[in-house]
Design an enzyme around this catalytic site. Structure first.
Site, mmCIF file in Angstrom:
data_model
loop_
_atom_site.group_PDB
_atom_site.id
_atom_site.type_symbol
_atom_site.label_atom_id
_atom_site.label_comp_id
_atom_site.label_asym_id
_atom_site.label_seq_id
_atom_site.Cartn_x
_atom_site.Cartn_y
_atom_site.Cartn_z
ATOM 1 C CE LYS A 17 -6.984 1.299 -3.759
ATOM 2 N NZ LYS A 17 -8.383 1.366 -4.092
ATOM 3 C CB CYS A 18 -6.954 3.358 3.876
ATOM 4 S SG CYS A 18 -7.048 3.580 5.649
ATOM 5 N N PRO A 19 -3.855 4.584 4.472
ATOM 6 C CG PRO A 19 -2.231 5.114 6.140
ATOM 7 C CD PRO A 19 -2.557 4.111 5.016
ATOM 8 C CG ASP A 44 -9.316 4.372 0.537
ATOM 9 O OD1 ASP A 44 -9.795 3.243 0.314
ATOM 10 O OD2 ASP A 44 -8.732 4.670 1.594
ATOM 11 C CG ASP A 50 -10.025 6.507 7.358
ATOM 12 O OD1 ASP A 50 -10.582 5.944 8.329
ATOM 13 O OD2 ASP A 50 -9.281 5.903 6.555
#
Length: 95
Positions: A17-19, A44, A50
């Site tokens: 998951k982010c980041p 994600d 991103d």
């Protein structure tokens, strides 16, 4: 693996998951030589924003971006590294 004379590396970031996908992509790119290709696979949804942003920020090239069901794949060509740019500028600068 080689791809038309350049090195290709695959990075599977599914489930992260982010980041983390962006951070791990940056880390992988920074250790690769210029013109090498990195293929990143992740799940994600934020990676769709991103990773392209990261690629632009780092001076690399996003060759392809694809979505297949819940997976996204990014194909990135590593740009020139700072030492390479400095070396080129040093050769071009008269002393």
């Amino acid at each position: 693996m080689t791809d038309g004379g350049s090195e290709t590396e695959h990075l599977d970031l599914t489930g992260l998951k982010c980041p983390l996908p962006a951070l791990r992509t940056r880390k992988a790119l920074r250790r690769m030589p210029s013109d090498a290709v990195l293929v990143v696979t992740c799940t994600d949804p934020m990676a769709g924003i991103d990773i392209p942003h990261l690629v632009r920020e780092e001076g690399d090239t996003l060759l392809a971006q694809a979505r297949d069901a819940d997976r996204m794949t990014f194909t990135i060509r590593r740009g020139r590294t700072i030492p390479e740019i400095v070396a080129e500028n040093t050769r071009l600068t008269p002393h």
